[in-house]
Scaffold this active site. Structure first.
Site, PDB file in Angstrom:
ATOM      1  N   HIS A 168       0.857  -1.204   0.000  1.00 56.52           N
ATOM      2  CA  HIS A 168       0.000   0.000   0.000  1.00 56.52           C
ATOM      3  C   HIS A 168       0.889   1.249   0.000  1.00 56.52           C
ATOM      4  CE1 HIS A 168      -2.915   2.891   1.410  1.00 56.52           C
ATOM      5  NE2 HIS A 168      -3.816   2.001   1.800  1.00 56.52           N
ATOM      6  N   GLU A 272      -1.017   1.306  -5.319  1.00 54.59           N
ATOM      7  CA  GLU A 272      -0.816   0.082  -4.558  1.00 54.59           C
ATOM      8  C   GLU A 272      -0.734  -1.139  -5.477  1.00 54.59           C
ATOM      9  OE1 GLU A 272      -3.780  -0.021  -1.389  1.00 54.59           O
ATOM     10  OE2 GLU A 272      -4.069   2.129  -1.644  1.00 54.59           O
TER      11      GLU A 272
HETATM   12  C1  BG6 Z   1      -6.898   2.281   0.575  1.00 59.05           C
HETATM   13  C2  BG6 Z   1      -8.361   1.935   0.490  1.00 59.05           C
HETATM   14  O1  BG6 Z   1      -6.153   1.250   0.038  1.00 59.05           O
HETATM   15  O2  BG6 Z   1      -6.545   2.459   1.939  1.00 59.05           O
HETATM   16  C3  BG6 Z   1      -9.160   3.060   1.112  1.00 59.05           C
HETATM   17  O3  BG6 Z   1      -8.725   1.726  -0.879  1.00 59.05           O
HETATM   18  C4  BG6 Z   1      -8.716   3.287   2.548  1.00 59.05           C
HETATM   19  O4  BG6 Z   1     -10.548   2.731   1.064  1.00 59.05           O
HETATM   20  C5  BG6 Z   1      -7.219   3.531   2.553  1.00 59.05           C
HETATM   21  O5  BG6 Z   1      -9.405   4.393   3.081  1.00 59.05           O
HETATM   22  C6  BG6 Z   1      -6.632   3.742   3.950  1.00 59.05           C
HETATM   23  O6  BG6 Z   1      -6.946   2.677   4.780  1.00 59.05           O
HETATM   24  P1  BG6 Z   1      -6.534   2.706   6.310  1.00 59.05           P
HETATM   25  O7  BG6 Z   1      -7.128   1.473   6.919  1.00 59.05           O
HETATM   26  O8  BG6 Z   1      -5.026   2.687   6.347  1.00 59.05           O
HETATM   27  O9  BG6 Z   1      -7.089   3.979   6.880  1.00 59.05           O
END
Ligand code: BG6
Length: 298
Positions: A168, A272
């Site tokens: 991510h 990602e």
């Molecule tokens: C992204 C998702 O990969 O991560 C989003 O597609 C999400 O929907 C974002 O809001 C952040 O996620 P988190 O759990 O780290 O706040």
């Protein structure tokens, strides 16, 4: 919180382990090629910067930096599910890998060659309580003038192991209003800010004008972030990844996140490398799967 076991040995003058005041175990890397940092907590790369260039990864100044809490920036490892776990609203978002301490499997390299680190997460009572499967996950982090991340998952159980995964990656950009992304022209995507509707991009490079949260399924394309503000291009090439996720929270969502500064959203963009949704990996007993993201500047 202090770690019970002694810190692993590093590589003298090149890679050093230390414990932060909040109890994270962090590895700092400085070679002739680049600097980088990662934590055993979450197998999380928090920093990567080729010598002579600006940092490639964004890390929020408001991030939690403590064991058991997700880090806002760098490269969270999402595994074994992505986003909320279907049918399990109490389960941690994006899986437990990013909030679990991994162990060091190997560390090698030199000033001139750069550094390779392999971290490992093995299923145990705690992971089985969250997810009833046996596995070994490894993250290989190769730090040269590029950053290469390989997430390997091995099914050590006797039943099929279906999982989702994402590297991510939060990229540091000068201003989201001015950047474009090429590689996704005419690609189909699921628009998470519009009830997951299936849509298709036009022939132009992707630009950003509002909250963006898109899953591009069955997509193996290399993406390039064109950033005229630095100026530079960030190239994200991948293998064995069939999903790409593109995310920027924009104004309201940024304000709603406690671990993200209200004004930081223009300086980050997530591209990602993933296998999610219909691209989840159905891993047979004894089988192994590797997904790689290769990140470089031009
Ligand atoms: C992204 C998702 O990969 O991560 C989003 O597609 C999400 O929907 C974002 O809001 C952040 O996620 P988190 O759990 O780290 O706040």
């Amino acid at each position: 919180m202090s770690s019970a076991s002694p810190l692993p040995p590093g590589l003298p003058g090149v890679a050093t382990f230390f414990e932060t005041s909040d109890g994270l175990i962090r590895l700092g890397i400085a070679s002739d090629l680049s600097t980088a940092a990662l934590t055993l907590d979450g197998a999380h790369v928090t920093h990567f910067q080729p010598v002579g260039a600006a940092p490639v990864l964004f890390l929020s100044g408001s991030s939690h930096l403590a064991p058991g809490k997700p880090i806002r920036g760098g490269v969270p490892v999402c595994f074994p599910w992505f986003g909320p776990r279907a049918g399990h609203p109490q389960s941690p978002a994006h899986g437990f890998a990013r909030i679990t301490r991994w162990s060091l499997e190997s560390l090698s390299g030199s000033h001139t060659e750069g550094v390779t680190v392999v971290l490992r997460l093995v299923s145990d009572e705690a992971t089985r309580a969250l997810w009833p499967h046996d596995f070994i996950a490894r993250l290989r982090v190769e730090v040269t003038r590029e950053l290469r991340l390989t997430l390997e998952v091995e099914n050590t159980g006797t039943a099929p192991l279906p999982f989702e995964e994402a590297l991510h990656t939060y990229f540091a950009i000068s201003d989201v209003h001015g950047v474009t992304v090429t590689g996704l022209e005419r690609a189909a995507y699921l628009d998470k800010v519009d009830a997951g509707q299936r849509k298709e991009l036009g022939p132009e490079p992707l630009r950003f004008t509002g909250e963006t949260d898109r899953i591009f399924p069955a997509n193996t394309a290399t993406c390039t972030i064109h950033d005229p503000g630095y100026p530079r291009r960030i190239i994200v090439e991948k293998s064995c990844s069939r999903s790409t996720v593109v995310w920027n929270p924009w104004i309201a969502k940024a304000k709603a996140m406690a671990d993200f500064g209200d004004d930081e959203w223009p300086q980050m963009l997530c591209i990602e490398t993933a296998n999610v949704g219909a691209d989840a990996v159905p891993l047979a007993p004894g089988a192994r799967h590797e997904m790689t993201a290769r990140i470089r500047l031009e």
